[in-house]
Design an enzyme around this catalytic site. Sequence first.
Site, PDB file in Angstrom:
ATOM      1  N   LEU A   8      32.854  39.225  48.038  1.00 53.12           N
ATOM      2  CA  LEU A   8      32.220  39.663  49.275  1.00 53.12           C
ATOM      3  C   LEU A   8      30.904  38.950  49.527  1.00 53.12           C
ATOM      4  O   LEU A   8      30.492  38.758  50.678  1.00 53.12           O
ATOM      5  CB  LEU A   8      31.982  41.177  49.237  1.00 53.12           C
ATOM      6  CG  LEU A   8      33.211  42.065  49.436  1.00 53.12           C
ATOM      7  CD1 LEU A   8      32.847  43.525  49.221  1.00 53.12           C
ATOM      8  CD2 LEU A   8      33.806  41.862  50.825  1.00 53.12           C
ATOM      9  N   TYR A  12      44.782  41.138  30.627  1.00 51.92           N
ATOM     10  CA  TYR A  12      44.817  40.257  31.794  1.00 51.92           C
ATOM     11  C   TYR A  12      46.130  39.489  31.901  1.00 51.92           C
ATOM     12  O   TYR A  12      46.171  38.417  32.494  1.00 51.92           O
ATOM     13  CB  TYR A  12      43.663  39.254  31.744  1.00 51.92           C
ATOM     14  CG  TYR A  12      42.286  39.821  31.993  1.00 51.92           C
ATOM     15  CD1 TYR A  12      42.096  41.095  32.480  1.00 51.92           C
ATOM     16  CD2 TYR A  12      41.159  39.035  31.744  1.00 51.92           C
ATOM     17  CE1 TYR A  12      40.824  41.593  32.697  1.00 51.92           C
ATOM     18  CE2 TYR A  12      39.880  39.533  31.960  1.00 51.92           C
ATOM     19  CZ  TYR A  12      39.720  40.810  32.429  1.00 51.92           C
ATOM     20  OH  TYR A  12      38.449  41.295  32.640  1.00 51.92           O
TER      21      TYR A  12
END
Length: 312
Positions: free
Chosen positions: A219, A70
């Site tokens: 979403l 990451y």
Amino acid sequence: MRWRPSPKPSPRCSAGSTRWRGREMQPIPRARLMVGTAGFGAWIGEARAHDIVGRALALGLRRFDTAASYGAAEAILGAALAGRGTAVGIATKISPEADLDLCRPLPGQILALVERSLHRLRRDRLDLLQWHDPLPPALAGPAFATLADLRRQGLIGAIGLCNHDLAALDAVPDIAGTAPVLLQNQHSLLHSDLTPGLTARCAGRGLAVWAWSPLAGGLLAGRYGVADPRPAGSRAARGGWLPVGDTGPLLPALDALKARHGGGLARAALDWVLATPGVTGAILGPSRPEHLDLIGPADPGGDQERAATTIW
């Protein structure tokens, strides 16, 4: 710190059920929540990442998920936690695809990655080290044997898996001291990599099951719809990861979900994930501190220190 399975979900929860009632939010046990840091240093700046960590701790969240691949996330998380004096559990990952040269001997590479993660996180032990993706079968034995050595040295605690299907789970070698305690896969109302056969196999082997991206990359956060399909600052606007390539066909359905749940779509979606049979907990990936408010206030009777020491 020993990492043990969290309590099983309540038997009153079943597939598709929800604890959402209007706008009321019942406290979610903090032992079932973890904060993901994939955005730290990427679409989340360091100052905001520190604010997210502070908000998480204030809400009673005591576990964090990160990874060697990451970028700066491990270092940012380590700096954000430094000096706070709060007991936390940190899970990180090694990716065979992104972090290792599979044509070279693995033991030295794995040790170097573990030492780098320890340095970045400012810790002397990794509470949970996970394989970010499956190992090639021919290399699984040496890789897990290396983890067994690192456990004996006290450099790592428990071992976990990420993004493994049933075949990959069954291919994990049986080496003393390396039995995985956790599997984390993608799981939400819009997309799931958790099949009933996979969760059943995890239950039979004593693995906790955690869902990452329970809000489908944002979403299901309630900010998307036909009228405003790409909110400024969202992953969709930045072209970041989402479980679908084109959000357009989903927008009417998202509007319908928002109409059904009002302002609580994110919480309703999270409750659905946590009610899935076999799912132990969910990994939240907030981009702002206020995104964590969807979990509701901390239970004043909850044992927050227990949430840091009985993670899995």
